[in-house]
Design a protein around this motif. Structure first.
Motif, PDB file in Angstrom:
ATOM      1  N   ILE A 100       0.478  -8.143   7.549  1.00 24.70           N
ATOM      2  CA  ILE A 100       0.392  -6.683   7.472  1.00 24.70           C
ATOM      3  C   ILE A 100       0.512  -6.008   8.831  1.00 24.70           C
ATOM      4  O   ILE A 100       0.601  -4.801   8.917  1.00 24.70           O
TER       5      ILE A 100
ATOM      6  N   ARG B 114      -3.790  13.027   9.899  1.00 23.51           N
ATOM      7  CA  ARG B 114      -3.702  11.567   9.787  1.00 23.51           C
ATOM      8  C   ARG B 114      -2.386  11.057  10.385  1.00 23.51           C
ATOM      9  O   ARG B 114      -1.305  11.533  10.028  1.00 23.51           O
TER      10      ARG B 114
ATOM     11  N   ALA C  94       3.539   3.674   8.899  1.00 22.66           N
ATOM     12  CA  ALA C  94       2.389   2.764   8.829  1.00 22.66           C
ATOM     13  C   ALA C  94       1.701   2.949   7.477  1.00 22.66           C
ATOM     14  O   ALA C  94       1.462   4.073   7.048  1.00 22.66           O
ATOM     15  N   ALA C  95       1.380   1.843   6.835  1.00 24.11           N
ATOM     16  CA  ALA C  95       0.659   1.898   5.566  1.00 24.11           C
ATOM     17  C   ALA C  95      -0.835   2.125   5.797  1.00 24.11           C
ATOM     18  O   ALA C  95      -1.507   2.708   4.970  1.00 24.11           O
ATOM     19  N   GLY C  96      -1.317   1.668   6.944  1.00 23.39           N
ATOM     20  CA  GLY C  96      -2.754   1.772   7.227  1.00 23.39           C
ATOM     21  C   GLY C  96      -3.038   2.539   8.494  1.00 23.39           C
ATOM     22  O   GLY C  96      -3.264   3.742   8.475  1.00 23.39           O
ATOM     23  N   GLU C  97      -2.987   1.839   9.608  1.00 21.30           N
ATOM     24  CA  GLU C  97      -3.354   2.431  10.889  1.00 21.30           C
ATOM     25  C   GLU C  97      -2.180   2.440  11.854  1.00 21.30           C
ATOM     26  O   GLU C  97      -1.284   1.611  11.771  1.00 21.30           O
TER      27      GLU C  97
END
Length: 74
Positions: free
Chosen positions: A36, A54, A68-71
């Motif tokens: 990931i 965000r 980015a899927a997360g961070e």
């Protein structure tokens, strides 16, 4: 003229087992095997992309956008 430092004190250093330890060695090396995680080495970020407050990705200097899927960690 060379600086002369005398005395004793506590100094904030990045060391591990008495040796210099880079931030990448301290945290990134353990995580880089994860599927990931996408590391963009030697890439120059032109700007961070936001959706509201965000961070959702980056735009590189060459115009490529990476989401980015997360961070987003710089």
């Amino acid at each position: 003229m060379t600086a002369r430092i005398t005395g004793v004190g506590f100094y904030q250093t990045t060391t591990h087992n008495g040796r210099r330890w880079a931030a990448a060695d301290a945290s990134l090396r353990k995580a880089e095997a994860r599927k990931i995680l996408k590391i963009l080495a030697e890439s120059r970020v032109a700007r961070v992309l936001f959706e509201g407050t965000r961070a959702i990705g980056v735009e590189l200097e060459n115009g490529t956008r990476k989401g980015a899927a997360g961070e987003v960690i710089l």
